[in-house]
Scaffold this active site. Sequence first.
Site, PDB file in Angstrom:
ATOM      1  N   SER A 131       0.856  -1.176   0.000  1.00  0.00           N
ATOM      2  CA  SER A 131       0.000   0.000   0.000  1.00  0.00           C
ATOM      3  C   SER A 131       0.898   1.233   0.000  1.00  0.00           C
ATOM      4  O   SER A 131       1.705   1.406   0.910  1.00  0.00           O
ATOM      5  CB  SER A 131      -0.881  -0.027   1.256  1.00  0.00           C
ATOM      6  N   LYS A 156      -1.058  -1.195  -4.508  1.00  0.00           N
ATOM      7  CA  LYS A 156      -2.230  -0.351  -4.238  1.00  0.00           C
ATOM      8  C   LYS A 156      -1.740   1.062  -3.992  1.00  0.00           C
ATOM      9  O   LYS A 156      -0.800   1.278  -3.228  1.00  0.00           O
ATOM     10  CB  LYS A 156      -2.965  -0.909  -3.020  1.00  0.00           C
ATOM     11  N   LYS A 158      -2.797   4.940  -2.810  1.00  0.00           N
ATOM     12  CA  LYS A 158      -3.810   5.762  -2.163  1.00  0.00           C
ATOM     13  C   LYS A 158      -4.157   6.896  -3.108  1.00  0.00           C
ATOM     14  O   LYS A 158      -3.287   7.436  -3.807  1.00  0.00           O
ATOM     15  CB  LYS A 158      -3.259   6.330  -0.855  1.00  0.00           C
ATOM     16  N   ASP A 183      -7.034   3.060  -3.409  1.00  0.00           N
ATOM     17  CA  ASP A 183      -7.783   3.132  -2.151  1.00  0.00           C
ATOM     18  C   ASP A 183      -8.120   4.591  -1.838  1.00  0.00           C
ATOM     19  O   ASP A 183      -7.232   5.425  -1.655  1.00  0.00           O
ATOM     20  CB  ASP A 183      -6.940   2.523  -1.017  1.00  0.00           C
ATOM     21  N   GLU A 208     -10.975   0.669  -3.823  1.00  0.00           N
ATOM     22  CA  GLU A 208     -11.236   0.387  -2.404  1.00  0.00           C
ATOM     23  C   GLU A 208     -11.922   1.560  -1.717  1.00  0.00           C
ATOM     24  O   GLU A 208     -11.461   2.700  -1.803  1.00  0.00           O
ATOM     25  CB  GLU A 208      -9.897   0.054  -1.724  1.00  0.00           C
ATOM     26  N   ASP A 233     -13.626  -1.715   2.629  1.00  0.00           N
ATOM     27  CA  ASP A 233     -12.743  -1.805   3.796  1.00  0.00           C
ATOM     28  C   ASP A 233     -13.542  -1.292   4.995  1.00  0.00           C
ATOM     29  O   ASP A 233     -14.212  -2.069   5.688  1.00  0.00           O
ATOM     30  CB  ASP A 233     -11.465  -0.982   3.508  1.00  0.00           C
ATOM     31  N   LYS A 257      -9.646  -6.515   7.936  1.00  0.00           N
ATOM     32  CA  LYS A 257      -8.672  -6.188   8.972  1.00  0.00           C
ATOM     33  C   LYS A 257      -9.283  -6.718  10.254  1.00  0.00           C
ATOM     34  O   LYS A 257     -10.334  -6.221  10.676  1.00  0.00           O
ATOM     35  CB  LYS A 257      -8.492  -4.673   9.069  1.00  0.00           C
ATOM     36  N   GLY A 285      -4.009  -4.002   6.362  1.00  0.00           N
ATOM     37  CA  GLY A 285      -3.099  -3.645   7.449  1.00  0.00           C
ATOM     38  C   GLY A 285      -3.383  -2.245   7.940  1.00  0.00           C
ATOM     39  O   GLY A 285      -4.110  -1.483   7.298  1.00  0.00           O
TER      40      GLY A 285
HETATM   41  O1  OSB Z   1      -7.232   1.922   4.230  1.00  0.00           O
HETATM   42  O2  OSB Z   1      -6.049   0.172   4.108  1.00  0.00           O
HETATM   43  C1  OSB Z   1      -6.242   1.299   4.590  1.00  0.00           C
HETATM   44  C2  OSB Z   1      -3.289   2.292   6.819  1.00  0.00           C
HETATM   45  C3  OSB Z   1      -3.938   2.991   7.814  1.00  0.00           C
HETATM   46  C4  OSB Z   1      -5.293   3.158   7.721  1.00  0.00           C
HETATM   47  C5  OSB Z   1      -6.007   2.631   6.643  1.00  0.00           C
HETATM   48  C6  OSB Z   1      -5.365   1.904   5.665  1.00  0.00           C
HETATM   49  C7  OSB Z   1      -3.967   1.758   5.734  1.00  0.00           C
HETATM   50  C8  OSB Z   1      -3.174   1.089   4.707  1.00  0.00           C
HETATM   51  C9  OSB Z   1      -1.836   0.533   5.139  1.00  0.00           C
HETATM   52  O3  OSB Z   1      -3.478   1.032   3.541  1.00  0.00           O
HETATM   53  C10 OSB Z   1      -1.640  -0.872   4.824  1.00  0.00           C
HETATM   54  C11 OSB Z   1      -0.481  -1.464   5.598  1.00  0.00           C
HETATM   55  O4  OSB Z   1      -0.575  -1.565   6.852  1.00  0.00           O
HETATM   56  O5  OSB Z   1       0.538  -1.814   4.992  1.00  0.00           O
HETATM   57 MG    MG Z   2      -8.359   0.781   2.866  1.00  0.00          MG
END
Ligand code: OSB
Ligand code: MG
Length: 361
Positions: A131, A156, A158, A183, A208, A233, A257, A285
């Site tokens: 991510s 992925k 953001k 995402d 996402e 999510d 998660k 995560g």
């Molecule tokens: O939306 O998946 C998410 C981290 C903090 C809060 C939300 C998200 C995330 C990540 C990090 O995308 C993923 C990771 O822990 O490697």
């Molecule tokens: Mg997410």
Amino acid sequence: MPSLKINLVRLPLLSRFKTSFGTETHRCGLILRLRGDGVTAYSECVASSNPYYSYEDNDTALHIIRDHLGKLVRDFPSPDEFLERATTVKGHNMAKAAVEMLLWDFHSKRKMKPLHKMLGESKGHADVGISLGIDRTGVMVKRVGEALKRGYKRIKVKIEKGKEYDIVRAVRASFPEIPLSADANACYSVRDVHLLRRLDRFNLLYLEQPLDHDDLIYHARLRKEISTPICLDESISSVDKALKAFEVGAADVVNIKPGRIGGLTNSLEVIRVVRKNKGHVWIGGMLETGIGRSFNIALASHKLVDYAGDTSPNEKYFERDIVKNPFVMRYGIIRPNSGPGIGIEIDERFLGKMTIRSWAA
Ligand code: OSB
Ligand code: MG
């Protein structure tokens, strides 16, 4: 005498992690330790110092664990039994999950079995994606290239409102064939369909959580109006929400998660719900330390988890972790630890050094 200890730790991130809801420079979270019967178990609460991803944060989680959930674990109940007792507390899934996972580690260790084998049929490995936070598009493209070289199986990125097209276009232009997703962390509204439709041409694996953190109905509507599959999510906060998501047609894919759904028991049930409805599922995560990561890796090794997750090894986030045996990724896979429970060796001295405050519950 059973003892429950809660440490608030603060670890600097190697680089800042930007999402549509904010920028993180540190991982600030609660580490739980349960001792008794000759066993020492650990877990991590995925809440952070702010309530931007969901309504929970470290302060609410601390309050719920210390003042309500801690007393429910003095006789070391099974995770199931704990969840049953904890139904009196409404919501607060991250706090519940931290305690539930603590009990999974505790009972796996007591049985001398690795956690991933306690969870059902294990593939023996997790497929790993990455991510990537928001940055200048040039930097993001460079990071994608580096991640591919390291073997990540899915990238992925953001995105945020107004920048989604430029980010995804730049990455796709450089890497036309890779498994790519985006995402949004809930930054769009139902009136933004025109922005999201423009992403259809980039052949994303899925988009996402485009809409509100609690929404299902508008996602179902959006899903009919764009061709990119929808991954939820934030919206999947319980088994019930997973059932409803598929009943109304809000999702093709679910990012699980355990921290968001109240732990591993509920996660296993959501995995079954998703696959029964012909959806795809992967494990996400929350920038966890090696402790939180170990639960995610164990779950991501489950036979029914069919997509690569956000389970990058922690060298991505931390210069130094609070575990002595951090995960290593080879060819885009990570093997769950084979020792009892989460199989993590805690670096107690470094944990102590990174601890801001601690409490006994
Ligand atoms: O939306 O998946 C998410 C981290 C903090 C809060 C939300 C998200 C995330 C990540 C990090 O995308 C993923 C990771 O822990 O490697
Ligand atoms: Mg997410």
